[in-house]
Design a protein around this motif. Structure first.
Motif, mmCIF file in Angstrom:
data_model
loop_
_atom_site.group_PDB
_atom_site.id
_atom_site.type_symbol
_atom_site.label_atom_id
_atom_site.label_comp_id
_atom_site.label_asym_id
_atom_site.label_seq_id
_atom_site.Cartn_x
_atom_site.Cartn_y
_atom_site.Cartn_z
ATOM 1 N N ASP A 81 39.257 -23.490 -1.671
ATOM 2 C CA ASP A 81 40.391 -23.491 -2.600
ATOM 3 C C ASP A 81 41.231 -22.228 -2.441
ATOM 4 O O ASP A 81 42.467 -22.278 -2.512
ATOM 5 C CB ASP A 81 39.896 -23.611 -4.042
ATOM 6 C CG ASP A 81 39.405 -25.007 -4.376
ATOM 7 O OD1 ASP A 81 39.724 -25.947 -3.625
ATOM 8 O OD2 ASP A 81 38.698 -25.153 -5.395
ATOM 9 N N LEU A 82 40.574 -21.086 -2.234
ATOM 10 C CA LEU A 82 41.319 -19.842 -2.004
ATOM 11 C C LEU A 82 42.199 -19.970 -0.761
ATOM 12 O O LEU A 82 43.383 -19.601 -0.782
ATOM 13 C CB LEU A 82 40.344 -18.674 -1.840
ATOM 14 C CG LEU A 82 40.965 -17.335 -1.425
ATOM 15 C CD1 LEU A 82 41.784 -16.746 -2.563
ATOM 16 C CD2 LEU A 82 39.890 -16.338 -0.997
ATOM 17 N N LEU A 83 41.632 -20.503 0.322
ATOM 18 C CA LEU A 83 42.390 -20.642 1.558
ATOM 19 C C LEU A 83 43.561 -21.596 1.392
ATOM 20 O O LEU A 83 44.684 -21.310 1.838
ATOM 21 C CB LEU A 83 41.471 -21.143 2.677
ATOM 22 C CG LEU A 83 40.359 -20.187 3.125
ATOM 23 C CD1 LEU A 83 39.386 -20.909 4.038
ATOM 24 C CD2 LEU A 83 40.951 -18.979 3.829
ATOM 25 N N ARG A 84 43.327 -22.714 0.730
ATOM 26 C CA ARG A 84 44.373 -23.737 0.602
ATOM 27 C C ARG A 84 45.424 -23.368 -0.430
ATOM 28 O O ARG A 84 46.629 -23.488 -0.172
ATOM 29 C CB ARG A 84 43.719 -25.073 0.226
ATOM 30 C CG ARG A 84 42.936 -25.721 1.358
ATOM 31 C CD ARG A 84 42.211 -26.961 0.884
ATOM 32 N NE ARG A 84 41.550 -27.658 1.975
ATOM 33 C CZ ARG A 84 40.605 -28.580 1.819
ATOM 34 N NH1 ARG A 84 40.192 -28.906 0.606
ATOM 35 N NH2 ARG A 84 40.070 -29.174 2.868
ATOM 36 N N ASN A 85 44.996 -22.931 -1.595
ATOM 37 C CA ASN A 85 45.926 -22.741 -2.703
ATOM 38 C C ASN A 85 46.639 -21.397 -2.668
ATOM 39 O O ASN A 85 47.798 -21.295 -3.076
ATOM 40 C CB ASN A 85 45.192 -22.904 -4.035
ATOM 41 C CG ASN A 85 44.583 -24.283 -4.202
ATOM 42 O OD1 ASN A 85 45.080 -25.257 -3.638
ATOM 43 N ND2 ASN A 85 43.500 -24.380 -4.960
ATOM 44 N N PHE A 143 46.695 -19.275 0.256
ATOM 45 C CA PHE A 143 47.247 -18.951 1.568
ATOM 46 C C PHE A 143 47.767 -20.165 2.334
ATOM 47 O O PHE A 143 48.205 -20.028 3.480
ATOM 48 C CB PHE A 143 46.193 -18.223 2.412
ATOM 49 C CG PHE A 143 45.756 -16.919 1.813
ATOM 50 C CD1 PHE A 143 46.629 -15.842 1.745
ATOM 51 C CD2 PHE A 143 44.483 -16.769 1.287
ATOM 52 C CE1 PHE A 143 46.230 -14.637 1.190
ATOM 53 C CE2 PHE A 143 44.078 -15.567 0.732
ATOM 54 C CZ PHE A 143 44.956 -14.493 0.678
ATOM 55 N N ASN A 144 47.703 -21.337 1.717
ATOM 56 C CA ASN A 144 48.224 -22.561 2.336
ATOM 57 C C ASN A 144 47.646 -22.754 3.745
ATOM 58 O O ASN A 144 48.348 -23.115 4.687
ATOM 59 C CB ASN A 144 49.756 -22.522 2.400
ATOM 60 C CG ASN A 144 50.352 -23.898 2.695
ATOM 61 O OD1 ASN A 144 49.781 -24.928 2.322
ATOM 62 N ND2 ASN A 144 51.492 -23.926 3.369
ATOM 63 N N THR A 145 46.343 -22.486 3.856
ATOM 64 C CA THR A 145 45.666 -22.569 5.152
ATOM 65 C C THR A 145 44.628 -23.680 5.122
ATOM 66 O O THR A 145 43.677 -23.630 4.327
ATOM 67 C CB THR A 145 44.977 -21.234 5.494
ATOM 68 O OG1 THR A 145 45.972 -20.212 5.577
ATOM 69 C CG2 THR A 145 44.234 -21.326 6.814
#
Length: 232
Positions: A185-189, A191-193
């Motif tokens: 979730d940290l990566l996606r939300n 950093f949009n990764t």
């Protein structure tokens, strides 16, 4: 006797490792070796995708970030010289929990086929300072990272995603699947990764659960139990 494995002999999990090494299944070796063999597992993933060569005579450079316990168990990493015969592995262990007395100290074993330099600090200062000579890593790893649980990870993740050219494959492990999903979730939300390697069970996880060690939660938890990756 602890002899090198045939380079063509692939190990894929604890049963195949114990069999190949001639170790009794009653041996507690996995309680320590889950750290280096998790690294081996990820290197095999990258090899299958053409991101790293593990042929004899090659050198592979690895940055382990957020480390502390791994440095205390550094002798276990000698095992990689047996399961990857002929490969030279250069490690940098980076973490703010590493004692300052070990800062910039170097360790080596297996006739210098395995070397480690320790850095007491965070990754986004380690790289600008020259990586202690372990430059241009093939892999960045955070073991038992708690990626989404600790705000201290945020600037490091931002740096390895956007501050390094070219981008380097990065893998993170955690105790349970739910913890991995928080990191995802940290990566996606934030950093949009997207993930390049989905959350998966690690075949070289510690076989002793945290519940068995008296650290009881509602989830099954094992050291280096699950993995996910980016930048592959």
């Amino acid at each position: 006797p602890m002899t090198d494995l045939d380079a063509a002999q692939q190990i894929k999990d604890w049963p195949s490792y114990y069999t190949a090494r001639g170790i009794a299944f009653s041996s507690p070796a996995a309680l320590v070796l889950h750290f280096p063999l998790t690294v081996l597992h990820v290197l095999r993933i990258l090899e299958s995708k053409g991101r790293v060569s593990l042929d004899p005579g090659t050198e592979v450079r690895i940055h382990l970030i957020g480390t502390a316990q791994e440095l205390d168990q550094r002798l276990a990493f000698k095992e990689l010289s047996h399961v990857l015969p002929g490969v030279t592995l250069r490690f940098a262990f980076i973490g703010h929990e590493i004692s300052p007395e070990y800062h910039l100290k170097r360790f080596s074993c297996a006739d210098d086929k395995i070397s480690i330099v320790a850095y007491s600090g965070v990754y986004n200062t380690f790289v600008p300072e020259g990586c202690c000579g372990v430059t241009n890593p093939h892999l960045i790893m955070g073991l038992n990272s708690g990626l989404g649980a600790y705000p201290e990870w945020t600037p490091t993740v931002e740096f390895l995603l956007f501050g390094m050219t070219p981008r380097v494959p990065a893998f993170f492990s955690d105790y349970c699947e739910a913890s991995c999903e928080v990191g995802v979730d940290l990566l996606r939300n934030t950093f949009n990764t997207p993930l390049a390697y989905p959350v998966s069970v690690n075949p070289f996880r510690c076989p002793l659960s945290r519940r068995q060690r008296g650290l009881c939660t509602m989830y099954p938890e094992y050291g280096n139990g699950f993995l996910f990756g980016v930048n592959i």
